[in-house]
Motif scaffolding. Structure first.
Motif, short mmCIF file in Angstrom:
data_model
loop_
_atom_site.label_atom_id
_atom_site.label_comp_id
_atom_site.label_asym_id
_atom_site.label_seq_id
_atom_site.Cartn_x
_atom_site.Cartn_y
_atom_site.Cartn_z
N HIS A 66 -38.23 10.63 56.82
CA HIS A 66 -38.34 10.93 55.39
C HIS A 66 -37.49 12.16 55.06
N GLU A 67 -36.50 11.99 54.19
CA GLU A 67 -35.61 13.07 53.76
C GLU A 67 -35.01 13.82 54.96
N GLU A 92 -31.89 14.51 55.80
CA GLU A 92 -30.79 15.43 55.49
C GLU A 92 -31.33 16.74 54.93
N ALA A 93 -32.32 16.65 54.00
CA ALA A 93 -32.88 17.86 53.40
C ALA A 93 -33.60 18.70 54.45
N PHE A 94 -34.36 18.03 55.33
CA PHE A 94 -35.10 18.77 56.36
C PHE A 94 -34.15 19.50 57.30
N GLU A 95 -33.12 18.80 57.77
CA GLU A 95 -32.21 19.43 58.71
C GLU A 95 -31.40 20.54 58.05
N ALA A 96 -31.07 20.37 56.77
CA ALA A 96 -30.30 21.41 56.09
C ALA A 96 -31.11 22.69 55.93
N VAL A 97 -32.42 22.56 55.72
CA VAL A 97 -33.27 23.73 55.52
C VAL A 97 -33.79 24.29 56.83
N HIS A 98 -34.34 23.43 57.67
CA HIS A 98 -35.03 23.90 58.88
C HIS A 98 -34.20 23.77 60.15
N GLY A 99 -33.18 22.92 60.14
CA GLY A 99 -32.44 22.67 61.36
C GLY A 99 -33.22 21.79 62.32
N SER A 100 -32.54 21.24 63.31
CA SER A 100 -33.20 20.39 64.29
C SER A 100 -32.45 20.50 65.61
N TYR A 101 -33.16 20.79 66.69
CA TYR A 101 -32.53 20.94 68.00
C TYR A 101 -32.23 19.57 68.63
N PRO A 102 -33.22 18.77 68.98
CA PRO A 102 -32.87 17.44 69.51
C PRO A 102 -32.48 16.50 68.37
N ASP A 103 -31.52 15.65 68.60
CA ASP A 103 -31.10 14.66 67.62
C ASP A 103 -32.02 13.45 67.76
N LEU A 104 -33.03 13.40 66.92
CA LEU A 104 -34.02 12.33 67.03
C LEU A 104 -33.45 10.97 66.68
N ARG A 105 -32.34 10.95 65.96
CA ARG A 105 -31.72 9.65 65.69
C ARG A 105 -31.06 9.08 66.95
N ALA A 106 -30.62 9.97 67.84
CA ALA A 106 -30.01 9.51 69.09
C ALA A 106 -31.05 9.26 70.17
N CYS A 107 -32.16 10.01 70.14
CA CYS A 107 -33.21 9.84 71.17
C CYS A 107 -34.57 9.78 70.50
N PRO A 108 -34.86 8.75 69.71
CA PRO A 108 -36.15 8.67 69.04
C PRO A 108 -37.27 8.36 70.03
N PRO A 109 -38.52 8.74 69.67
CA PRO A 109 -39.64 8.45 70.58
C PRO A 109 -40.19 7.04 70.42
N GLY A 110 -39.60 6.25 69.54
CA GLY A 110 -40.07 4.89 69.30
C GLY A 110 -39.32 4.30 68.14
N ALA A 111 -39.95 3.35 67.48
CA ALA A 111 -39.33 2.70 66.34
C ALA A 111 -39.10 3.70 65.21
N VAL A 112 -38.03 3.49 64.45
CA VAL A 112 -37.66 4.39 63.35
C VAL A 112 -37.69 3.62 62.05
N ALA A 113 -38.41 4.17 61.05
CA ALA A 113 -38.47 3.57 59.71
C ALA A 113 -37.86 4.54 58.72
N ARG A 114 -37.05 4.01 57.83
CA ARG A 114 -36.41 4.86 56.82
C ARG A 114 -37.03 4.69 55.44
N SER A 115 -38.01 3.83 55.32
CA SER A 115 -38.69 3.61 54.04
C SER A 115 -40.09 3.09 54.32
N GLU A 116 -40.90 3.04 53.27
CA GLU A 116 -42.26 2.51 53.41
C GLU A 116 -42.23 1.04 53.85
N ASP A 117 -41.34 0.26 53.24
CA ASP A 117 -41.28 -1.16 53.57
C ASP A 117 -40.87 -1.38 55.03
#
Length: 774
Positions: free
Chosen positions: A658-659, A661-686
Motif C-alpha cells: 500500500h503506497e 513509493e510514498a512510504f519509501e520516500a518518507v521512511h526509506g527501506s533497507y531490504p527491497d521487499l519487491r525483490a525478496c518478499p516474504p510471500g504473495a504480494v497484493a497491490r490492491s484490495e481485489d
C-alpha cells in the motif's frame, strides 16, 4: 427502497462539505440514499452538492430558496426520504469508515428497533480526537432491544440527532419533527427516546464531530441562544400530552438545569448584554416547569420500577449549587462564586506546579545520592519503548531469561501504573520517575532497553547497558534519518552518538541487522548476533496455547484468522488502514476472521471498544503481539517489521504493498521487499481478495518465497535466543549452546494448518477445494 436515508443539511460549510459527503458515499455499505439539503447557503454549498450528485446517483440534492435553519432543513430531507432508517449528519461532520455496515449489522442483530444509539468522537483542528465521556452508557451487554425505562442512563448522552438511527415509519407514525430555532435537537431527542418501544445501542464510534474554532452555531455569540427556553417548553408540553410520562419530569428538569447552566457558563454563546436577560428568563422558566414537591419527587423516583439507579437523581453538591443559582437567577452570586472558583483553581494550579518542582528537585538529589553508593551486581533494570510500556518485546524475553539462567540476579521492570498488571510475578515493578526507579537506574548493574535509555541516566563504571533496539530494521534508523527529514523532523546526530557511546551490547537478529546497526549506530559496543529474543515465545508455544489464545480472542474454531498489522505512516496525520476490512470479508465469505492491529499516533493509547462486526476483532490494545501471531493463521502487512518475527513461525505472509513509493520516500527501506518478499504480494484490495480466494496465500510459490525470506532473516530464531544473550551478558560465555538448524525447527502450526493440512478450506456452504498456487 434503500436501507438508510442519510440527511445532510448544509449552510456555510463549504470547506467541510466535500469531506462530509464523501464519508457517506465511500461507506462499505452501499445501500443508501444521501439527501443533501442546501439551506439557502450563500457560499458554494449548493454547487458542491450538485457536483457530487452528478457523479453519484444515490445523492438527492434539495435546494431551499432561503435559510430556514437546521431543524426545518432536516424536516425537508425527511419528507423526501424513502429509506428504512433515517440518519442525520451535519455538513461539517463525517461518518467513520465502516459506520453504516456496523449500524446495519447491529440493527439486524437487535430486530430492527425504533432507535439505535451509537457513539462519536470530537475531532479538533489540531488533529486531536476525544471520545465521548459517556461512552460507557452504550454497552451492548444485556437484553436488546429495550425501552428507555430499562436503561434510563441513556439520558446522560448528548441529546443530538446525529448519534442515532431512527426507523422512518416509527418517526412518521409518531409525527415527530424538528422545531425551528437553536437547540432544535432537544425537543426531538427526548420525545424520540420516550416514545420508542424498542431501543438498541452500538458501542462503536460512527460519527466524527468536528469542533470548529469559528463559524459553528454553538461557538457564536447570538441572542438566538435564548431559543433554549422555547425548546424546553416543547419538551414539557410533550410530557403533558403523553400518558404516564410525568414520572420523567424530575429527570428532564434536572437535565434542563444542566443545559441552562452550560449555556450560561459558556462565554462564546451569550452576548454580554444578554446574560442578565438569560438569568431572568431562566428563573421564570424554572418556576413554570418546577416539579411539585421536588425533593419528594426525586426520592420517589428511585422507587419507580425501571428507573432505579438513574444517574443524577442524587445531584452532586457543586452541581446542586449551580442549579440553585440558575433557578433563582442570582447573577452576582453566580459571578462571585465563579470568580472564587477560578481563583481556587489558580491557587491549586500554582501549588501543584510548586509541588512538582519540589518533587523533581528531590528526585534529582535522590539520584545523585544513590550514585554515590556501590553498584549492585545482583540487580537488573528492564524497560521497553521509552519506559512505561507493557512487559514484553526483547527486554521482556531477556528479563525472563535473566531469571532463568541467573536466578541470583533480582530483576525490575519499569512500567506505568496502567500497565503494571502486564508484569508477570518475579520482577519488581517500578514506576518510571519514582524514587524506586531512580534507585534502580543508579545502582543496577544491568540496564536493558529496546529504545533510548532514560535521558537522565548517568552511566557509572561497572554498569552494563544492553540495547536490543526494535528488531530487524526495515525503515531507516539512526544516522540514516538525516536523509529522511520527514521521518525525523529534528534529527540529532550528536545526541545519537552520545547515547551510542554508553552501549555495551547490541542484540542482533541476523547478519542484515548487524551490518545495519554498526553503520547507523557507530560505537564501541559488542554485537550479539544470537537471534531475536522476543521470538522465543513463538517457538516454545504448543498447540494447546494456540487453541487457548484463539478462544480468548473469540476466533471461531473453523475460521481462518488473518492478523492485519499495517505500519504507522509518519506522513499521515490520521492513521487510516489501507484496507476496507468489511469489504474484504464480505468478498471472502464467513470462513475468515480478521484480527486488526491498526497503528495509532504517538502518545495516543488505544480505546477498548467493540469490534466492527463479529468477524473484525480490534486487537490494537492487546498487550502481547506474540499472542496475536500465535492465534492467527496468516499475516497481512505492508511495511511492518513484524513480518521478520512472523516468518520464523513458517506461516503464510501476504504483503499488501500500500503506497510503496510514498512510504519509501518518507521512511526509506533497507531490504527491497519487491525483490525478496516474504510471500504473495497484493497491490490492491481485489488482488488481496484473489490471493486468499484462490489459496495462493498458502500455495507452493508463497511457501518458496517464505522459505528464502526465513533463511535470510531468521537464522538464529530457534527459541533459545534470549538464553544465549543472557549467558553472554551475565557470565561472558562464548561457548554457547548451538543454534538449532533451520530444517530441524518445528514451530507450532496454525490451527487451520493442523485442521486442513492440504489446500481444502472451509467455505460458506461446506469444504471447498482451492487452487494451491497460481
Amino acid at each position: 427502497m434503500p436501507r438508510f436515508s442519510v440527511i445532510v443539511p448544509a449552510y456555510r460549510v463549504q470547506a467541510y462539505l466535500h469531506a462530509c459527503l464523501d464519508s457517506v458515499l465511500s461507506q462499505s455499505y452501499p445501500d443508501l440514499e444521501l439527501i443533501a439539503v442546501d439551506d439557502g447557503s450563500p457560499d458554494a454549498c449548493g454547487a458542491i452538492i450538485d457536483e457530487v450528485a452528478a457523479r453519484d446517483p444515490r445523492v438527492r440534492p434539495v435546494h431551499l430558496s432561503e435559510n430556514t435553519g437546521l431543524g426545518p432543513a432536516r424536516n425537508t430531507g425527511m419528507a423526501r426520504a424513502t429509506g428504512d432508517y433515517l440518519l442525520f449528519l451535519d455538513g461539517d461532520d463525517t461518518l467513520a469508515p465502516g459506520a453504516l455496515a456496523a449500524v446495519a449489522d447491529r440493527l439486524k442483530e437487535t430486530g430492527d428497533p425504533d432507535v439505535l444509539v451509537y457513539d462519536y468522537v470530537r475531532t479538533y483542528e489540531t488533529g486531536e480526537t476525544v471520545r465521548n465521556r459517556a461512552a460507557a452508557r452504550l454497552g451492548e451487554d444485556g437484553p436488546a432491544p429495550f425501552r428507555l425505562a430499562d436503561r434510563p442512563e441513556l439520558l446522560d448522552l448528548l441529546m443530538v440527532a446525529w448519534n442515532k438511527a431512527c426507523r422512518r415509519d416509527f418517526v412518521a407514525r409518531t409525527g415527530l419533527a424538528f422545531p425551528p430555532g437553536y437547540y432544535e435537537d432537544t425537543p426531538w431527542t427526548y420525545p424520540l427516546l420516550l416514545t420508542a418501544d424498542s431501543i438498541a445501542t452500538l458501542d462503536r464510534v460512527c460519527v466524527h464531530y468536528r469542533q470548529r474554532r469559528r463559524g459553528s452555531i454553538l461557538g457564536t455569540p447570538d441572542a438566538r441562544h435564548l431559543d433554549v427556553f422555547a425548546q424546553y417548553d416543547r419538551v414539557f408540553a410533550f410530557l403533558e400530552s403523553v400518558p404516564d410520562a410525568d414520572r420523567w419530569r424530575p429527570v428532564l428538569f434536572r437535565r434542563m438545569l444542566d443545559h441552562l447552566a452550560t449555556v450560561y457558563a459558556r462565554r462564546d454563546r451569550l452576548p454580554p448584554g444578554m446574560r442578565a436577560e438569560f438569568l431572568r428568563r431562566a428563573r421564570a422558566h424554572c418556576r413554570r416547569h418546577r416539579v411539585p414537591g421536588r425533593l419528594r419527587a426525586l426520592r420517589s423516583l428511585r422507587d419507580v420500577r425501571g428507573l432505579r439507579g438513574v444517574r443524577g437523581v442524587r445531584v452532586p453538591p457543586r452541581t446542586r449549587v449551580r442549579h440553585a443559582l440558575i433557578r433563582l437567577g442570582l447573577r452576582r452570586t453566580y459571578g462571585a462564586l465563579r470568580l472564587a472558583s477560578a481563583l481556587a483553581r489558580h491557587t491549586r494550579g500554582r501549588a501543584v506546579r510548586l509541588l512538582r518542582i519540589t518533587r523533581s528537585g528531590a528526585l534529582r538529589l535522590h539520584y545523585r545520592l544513590q550514585r554515590l553508593l556501590p553498584v549492585r551486581a545482583d540487580r537488573a533494570l528492564f524497560a521497553a519503548h521509552a519506559g512505561g510500556r507493557a512487559h514484553g518485546g526483547n527486554p521482556g524475553a531477556l528479563e525472563q531469561a535473566f531469571r532463568a539462567v541467573a536466578p541470583h540476579i533480582r530483576t525490575a521492570w519499569a512500567a506505568g501504573p496502567a500497565l503494571r498488571h502486564t508484569v508477570p510475578p518475579g520482577p519488581r515493578r517500578v514506576t518510571p520517575g519514582s524514587a524506586a526507579y531512580f534507585t534502580e537506574l543508579a545502582r543496577a548493574k544491568y540496564l536493558v532497553h529496546d529504545a533510548g535509555f532514560d535521558p537522565r541516566l548517568v552511566k557509572r563504571r561497572g554498569q552494563v547497558l544492553v540495547q536490543t533496539l526494535a528488531g530487524t530494521p526495515l525503515r531507516y534508523a539512526g544516522l540514516d534519518l538525516r536523509e529522511r527529514p520527514a521521518a525525523a523532523p529534528e534529527p540529532d546526530p550528536a545526541g545519537t552518538l552520545r547515547a551510542v557511546g554508553t552501549w555495551d551490547y547490541v542484540v542482533s537478529a541476523n547478519r542484515h541487522s548487524t551490518l545495519t546497526w554498526e553503520r547507523v549506530y557507530p560505537g564501541g559496543y559488542t554485537v550479539l548476533e544470537e537471534g531475536q529474543p522476543r521470538t522465543d515465545a513463538l517457538h516454545t508455544a504448543s498447540a494447546a496455547d494456540v487453541a487457548r489464545l484463539r478462544e480468548v480472542l473469540g476466533v471461531p474454531e473453523d475460521a481462518v484468522a488473518v492478523l492485519y498489522a499495517p505500519v504507522r505512516r509518519g506522513y499521515r496525520r490520521v492513521q487510516r488502514p489501507g484496507l476496507d476490512l468489511e469489504y474484504v470479508l464480505r468478498r471472502l465469505g464467513p470462513g475468515f476472521v480478521v484480527l486488526a492491529r491498526v497503528p495509532l499516533p504517538d502518545g495516543v493509547r488505544p480505546v477498548p471498544g467493540s469490534p466492527a462486526s463479529g468477524r473484525v476483532v480490534d486487537v490494537t490494545g492487546h498487550p502481547s503481539v506474540a499472542s496475536l501471531c500465535l492465534a492467527s493463521d496468516a499475516l497481512v502487512t505492508d511495511f511492518a517489521s513484524l513480518m521478520f518475527d512472523y516468518a520464523g513461525l513458517d506461516r503464510p505472509i501476504v504483503l499488501h504493498a500500500h503506497e510503496p513509493e510514498a512510504f519509501e520516500a518518507v521512511h526509506g527501506s533497507y531490504p527491497d521487499l519487491r525483490a525478496c518478499p516474504p510471500g504473495a504480494v497484493a497491490r490492491s484490495e481485489d488482488e488481496l481478495i484473489d490471493i486468499f480466494a484462490t489459496g495462493h496465500w498458502r500455495g507452493s510459490r508463497s511457501a518458496q518465497l517464505r522459505s528464502a525470506f526465513r533463511a535470510r532473516f531468521c537464522p538464529y530464531d530457534d527459541g533459545h535466543a534470549a538464553e544465549r544473550v543472557a549467558r553472554r551478558v551475565v557470565f561472558g560465555e562464548r561457548d554457547l549452546p548451538p543454534v538449532v538448524p533451520l530444517e530441524e525447527r518445528r514451530p507450532v502450526p496454525s490451527a487451520v494448518a493442523r485442521r486442513y493440512p492440504s489446500a481444502v478450506l472451509p467455505g460458506p456452504v461446506g469444504p471447498r477445494t482451492v487452487t494451491p498456487s497460481r
